[in-house]
Scaffold this motif. Structure first.
Motif, PDB file in Angstrom:
ATOM      1  N   LEU A 176      77.353  38.651 -45.418  1.00  0.00           N
ATOM      2  CA  LEU A 176      75.999  38.774 -44.879  1.00  0.00           C
ATOM      3  C   LEU A 176      74.957  38.678 -45.990  1.00  0.00           C
ATOM      4  CD1 LEU A 176      74.538  39.219 -42.196  1.00  0.00           C
ATOM      5  CD2 LEU A 176      74.561  41.672 -42.660  1.00  0.00           C
ATOM      6  N   ILE A 177      75.198  39.390 -47.094  1.00  0.00           N
ATOM      7  CA  ILE A 177      74.246  39.364 -48.217  1.00  0.00           C
ATOM      8  C   ILE A 177      74.170  37.964 -48.825  1.00  0.00           C
ATOM      9  CG2 ILE A 177      73.720  40.270 -50.515  1.00  0.00           C
ATOM     10  CD1 ILE A 177      75.123  42.875 -49.669  1.00  0.00           C
ATOM     11  N   VAL A 178      75.338  37.359 -49.052  1.00  0.00           N
ATOM     12  CA  VAL A 178      75.382  36.035 -49.680  1.00  0.00           C
ATOM     13  C   VAL A 178      74.719  34.988 -48.798  1.00  0.00           C
ATOM     14  CG1 VAL A 178      76.918  34.141 -50.343  1.00  0.00           C
ATOM     15  CG2 VAL A 178      77.400  36.469 -51.125  1.00  0.00           C
ATOM     16  N   VAL A 179      75.069  34.973 -47.522  1.00  0.00           N
ATOM     17  CA  VAL A 179      74.531  33.951 -46.615  1.00  0.00           C
ATOM     18  C   VAL A 179      73.006  34.043 -46.545  1.00  0.00           C
ATOM     19  CG1 VAL A 179      74.365  33.241 -44.189  1.00  0.00           C
ATOM     20  CG2 VAL A 179      76.608  33.634 -45.234  1.00  0.00           C
ATOM     21  N   LEU A 180      72.486  35.257 -46.373  1.00  0.00           N
ATOM     22  CA  LEU A 180      71.031  35.419 -46.243  1.00  0.00           C
ATOM     23  C   LEU A 180      70.307  35.051 -47.538  1.00  0.00           C
ATOM     24  CD1 LEU A 180      70.824  38.747 -44.198  1.00  0.00           C
ATOM     25  CD2 LEU A 180      70.295  36.439 -43.398  1.00  0.00           C
ATOM     26  N   SER A 181      70.802  35.554 -48.676  1.00  0.00           N
ATOM     27  CA  SER A 181      70.111  35.319 -49.945  1.00  0.00           C
ATOM     28  C   SER A 181      70.200  33.858 -50.385  1.00  0.00           C
ATOM     29  CB  SER A 181      70.668  36.240 -51.045  1.00  0.00           C
ATOM     30  OG  SER A 181      72.057  36.033 -51.207  1.00  0.00           O
ATOM     31  N   SER A 268      81.788  31.611 -52.562  1.00  0.00           N
ATOM     32  CA  SER A 268      80.985  30.559 -53.185  1.00  0.00           C
ATOM     33  C   SER A 268      81.513  29.138 -52.979  1.00  0.00           C
ATOM     34  CB  SER A 268      80.843  30.825 -54.704  1.00  0.00           C
ATOM     35  OG  SER A 268      82.114  31.023 -55.297  1.00  0.00           O
ATOM     36  N   ILE A 269      82.822  28.961 -52.830  1.00  0.00           N
ATOM     37  CA  ILE A 269      83.367  27.620 -52.580  1.00  0.00           C
ATOM     38  C   ILE A 269      83.151  27.285 -51.111  1.00  0.00           C
ATOM     39  CG2 ILE A 269      85.432  26.176 -52.620  1.00  0.00           C
ATOM     40  CD1 ILE A 269      86.477  27.856 -54.925  1.00  0.00           C
ATOM     41  N   ASP A 270      82.673  26.095 -50.834  1.00  0.00           N
ATOM     42  CA  ASP A 270      82.157  25.777 -49.505  1.00  0.00           C
ATOM     43  C   ASP A 270      83.204  25.350 -48.477  1.00  0.00           C
ATOM     44  OD1 ASP A 270      79.468  26.339 -50.019  1.00  0.00           O
ATOM     45  OD2 ASP A 270      79.195  24.420 -51.019  1.00  0.00           O
ATOM     46  N   PHE A 407      73.119  29.055 -58.045  1.00  0.00           N
ATOM     47  CA  PHE A 407      72.611  30.368 -57.644  1.00  0.00           C
ATOM     48  C   PHE A 407      73.654  31.092 -56.795  1.00  0.00           C
ATOM     49  CE2 PHE A 407      70.477  33.027 -54.465  1.00  0.00           C
ATOM     50  CZ  PHE A 407      69.739  33.877 -55.281  1.00  0.00           C
ATOM     51  N   ASN A 408      74.311  30.343 -55.906  1.00  0.00           N
ATOM     52  CA  ASN A 408      75.358  30.898 -55.048  1.00  0.00           C
ATOM     53  C   ASN A 408      76.497  31.475 -55.883  1.00  0.00           C
ATOM     54  OD1 ASN A 408      77.055  31.450 -52.870  1.00  0.00           O
ATOM     55  ND2 ASN A 408      77.717  29.334 -52.628  1.00  0.00           N
ATOM     56  N   ILE A 409      76.926  30.739 -56.900  1.00  0.00           N
ATOM     57  CA  ILE A 409      78.022  31.192 -57.766  1.00  0.00           C
ATOM     58  C   ILE A 409      77.662  32.493 -58.479  1.00  0.00           C
ATOM     59  CG2 ILE A 409      79.291  30.621 -59.882  1.00  0.00           C
ATOM     60  CD1 ILE A 409      79.186  27.678 -58.961  1.00  0.00           C
ATOM     61  N   ILE A 410      76.424  32.567 -59.014  1.00  0.00           N
ATOM     62  CA  ILE A 410      75.999  33.745 -59.768  1.00  0.00           C
ATOM     63  C   ILE A 410      75.835  34.963 -58.854  1.00  0.00           C
ATOM     64  CG2 ILE A 410      74.191  34.728 -61.224  1.00  0.00           C
ATOM     65  CD1 ILE A 410      75.905  32.541 -62.556  1.00  0.00           C
ATOM     66  N   ILE A 411      75.101  34.805 -57.738  1.00  0.00           N
ATOM     67  CA  ILE A 411      74.828  35.940 -56.858  1.00  0.00           C
ATOM     68  C   ILE A 411      76.112  36.448 -56.207  1.00  0.00           C
ATOM     69  CG2 ILE A 411      74.321  34.665 -54.732  1.00  0.00           C
ATOM     70  CD1 ILE A 411      72.319  37.660 -56.005  1.00  0.00           C
ATOM     71  N   THR A 412      77.029  35.533 -55.870  1.00  0.00           N
ATOM     72  CA  THR A 412      78.296  35.927 -55.252  1.00  0.00           C
ATOM     73  C   THR A 412      79.169  36.686 -56.239  1.00  0.00           C
ATOM     74  OG1 THR A 412      78.222  33.987 -53.808  1.00  0.00           O
ATOM     75  CG2 THR A 412      80.326  35.112 -53.990  1.00  0.00           C
ATOM     76  N   MET A 417      81.595  41.739 -57.776  1.00  0.00           N
ATOM     77  CA  MET A 417      81.870  42.775 -58.796  1.00  0.00           C
ATOM     78  C   MET A 417      81.395  44.146 -58.306  1.00  0.00           C
ATOM     79  SD  MET A 417      80.927  40.648 -62.268  1.00  0.00           S
ATOM     80  CE  MET A 417      81.330  41.973 -63.383  1.00  0.00           C
ATOM     81  N   TRP A 418      80.298  44.162 -57.589  1.00  0.00           N
ATOM     82  CA  TRP A 418      79.745  45.411 -57.057  1.00  0.00           C
ATOM     83  C   TRP A 418      80.628  45.998 -55.945  1.00  0.00           C
ATOM     84  CZ3 TRP A 418      76.130  45.443 -52.442  1.00  0.00           C
ATOM     85  CH2 TRP A 418      75.760  46.747 -52.101  1.00  0.00           C
ATOM     86  N   LEU A 419      81.105  45.134 -55.052  1.00  0.00           N
ATOM     87  CA  LEU A 419      81.831  45.622 -53.890  1.00  0.00           C
ATOM     88  C   LEU A 419      83.343  45.767 -54.111  1.00  0.00           C
ATOM     89  CD1 LEU A 419      80.103  43.532 -51.046  1.00  0.00           C
ATOM     90  CD2 LEU A 419      79.828  45.979 -51.503  1.00  0.00           C
TER      91      LEU A 419
END
Length: 422
Positions: A176-181, A268-270, A407-412, A417-419
């Motif tokens: 959810l976070i990745v898709v929206l951001s 991140s991989i599509d 951006f997708n690779i970095i944010i993901t 790492m957080w989750l």
């Protein structure tokens, strides 16, 4: 006489929007009712194994698929009151080219590279359409958009709500976070680079949700240009290969755990095939997590398609047009009905059919979905001039896609790492 047949006022004439829902549910209904089709085997690794692909059992399955799809297409044209003479001659040609593409895609090396059948369908269609001069009756009878939308209705059968819950809370939260951001960043970037509206929507969905399927669904939702869809699909598949091969080694260099690596790869991989191949390079736990995360993103496709459809139909005419905002009636008329078919299929398979029935038919329906999508991209290739595909799309969309993917690779990675960094 032609004008009379084309008028939408006839109560006995179905629009293409509703026809795809009718045909999609005819496929679903036939399999749920007990129709059995031999699933063709396209898997091979060496030339000596091609015999398995053309075995009597496999060829009989291909013939069964041909008869089913052919009959549905002819029925669809009849209820839309479209001429069927050209379709009768054109469809067998498109089907044969598509089967060849499926055979190429069935090669073990192609599977390992995560290359999907649609890219070979597109390439073969482009080759034939640009090397040979195709007759007008053939091009006029191509139905790429119809094939795509029927495939999308069938795609709804794979979105099972119980599976979503079993996928795990962390996977859903990350998705959810990745898709929206990522979607918003890609949308903002495309606008900054002055990429046109259709490409903006397709790129944003493809890079943030689930690659090829998301691009196809978005194109259907906004009634997008099929040539632009080909361009976006090509970008997705081109970038998936280096990501699939390189990211596992980057994860190892950074000392990431299998859980974090799997979440990073899946988010991140599509393309699903590339996710599985990449996860396998790391380990069983990475493969498990990457699959869960990718599946969690895939299930958001229906929600995204619905939201995009509502936005696009309300948005109405392209920016700069003097056309007023549409009324609710016009919004309903413009709203792509395949989205309703997708949601209805998902609800049917999630809550109304028994688990045994779902298990028994999902493989056959998945196979038919692949056939519909492959037919669509063969058709797109046949009607596309290669110079137009490359020349009419400048580098800005590709730059936007690559930047959004980075951006997708970095944010993901940060979210994984957080989750998942226990």
């Amino acid at each position: 006489m032609q004008e009379k047949l084309a008028t939408p006022k006839s109560k006995l004439q179905a629009t293409e929007d509703w026809t795809v829902v009718i045909l999609g549910f005819m496929v679903i209904g036939l399999f749920v009712a007990g129709l059995e089709i031999n699933i063709p085997s396209y898997k091979w690794s060496q030339w000596s194994e091609i015999g398995k692909v053309v075995s009597p059992q496999s060829l009989f399955g291909i013939l069964q698929q041909f008869v089913l799809v052919y009959a549905l297409i002819l029925f669809g044209n009849l209820i839309m009151r479209k001429p069927i003479k050209g379709v009768i001659k054109t469809f067998p040609i498109v089907f044969l080219l598509t089967v060849f593409a499926l055979i190429v895609a069935g090669n073990a090396f192609m599977k390992e590279m995560g290359l999907e059948a649609v890219i070979f369908s597109l390439l073969i269609g482009l080759f034939v359409g640009n090397v040979f001069t195709l007759p007008k009756w053939l091009k006029d009878a191509l139905s790429a958009e119809l094939y795509v939308k029927i495939g999308l209705v069938l795609l709804g059968t794979s979105v099972i709500f119980s599976d979503i819950l079993e996928a795990g809370t962390l996977g859903l939260v990350q998705s959810l976070i990745v898709v929206l951001s990522v979607w918003y960043f890609a949308f903002w970037l495309c606008k900054k680079l002055k990429v046109d509206d259709e490409l903006t929507m397709m790129i944003s969905s493809a890079v943030s949700i689930c690659g090829v399927s998301a691009a196809i669904a978005t194109s259907g939702a906004i009634k997008g240009d099929q040539k632009k869809l080909s361009y976006v699909v090509s970008m997705v598949l081109i970038t998936a290969i280096p990501m699939m091969l390189g990211m596992p080694y980057l994860a190892k260099m950074m000392g990431l755990s299998q859980e974090v690596t799997g979440a990073w790869l899946g988010g991140s991989i599509d393309t699903s095939g590339a996710v599985v191949a990449s996860g396998s390079l790391v380990g069983d736990r990475a493969l498990e997590i990457s699959t869960i995360v990718k599946f969690s993103q895939n299930v958001l496709l229906g929600v995204a398609a619905l939201a995009i459809s509502i936005y696009w139909t309300y948005k109405g005419a392209p920016s700069g047009s003097s056309v007023e905002k549409p009324s609710m009636k016009i919004i309903w008329e413009r709203f792509p009905k395949f989205v309703l078919g997708f949601i209805a299929a998902s609800l049917l398979f999630s809550f109304y059919l028994t688990p045994e029935t779902v298990t028994n038919v999902k493989g056959s329906i998945k196979e038919m979905q692949t056939v519909w999508f492959a037919l669509a991209f063969t058709s797109i290739g046949l009607e596309t001039n290669f110079k137009d595909l490359i020349g009419n799309n400048n580098l800005k969309p590709f730059m936007a896609f690559l930047t959004a993917q980075f951006f997708n690779i970095i944010i993901t990675l940060l979210i994984a790492m957080w989750l998942f960094n226990n």
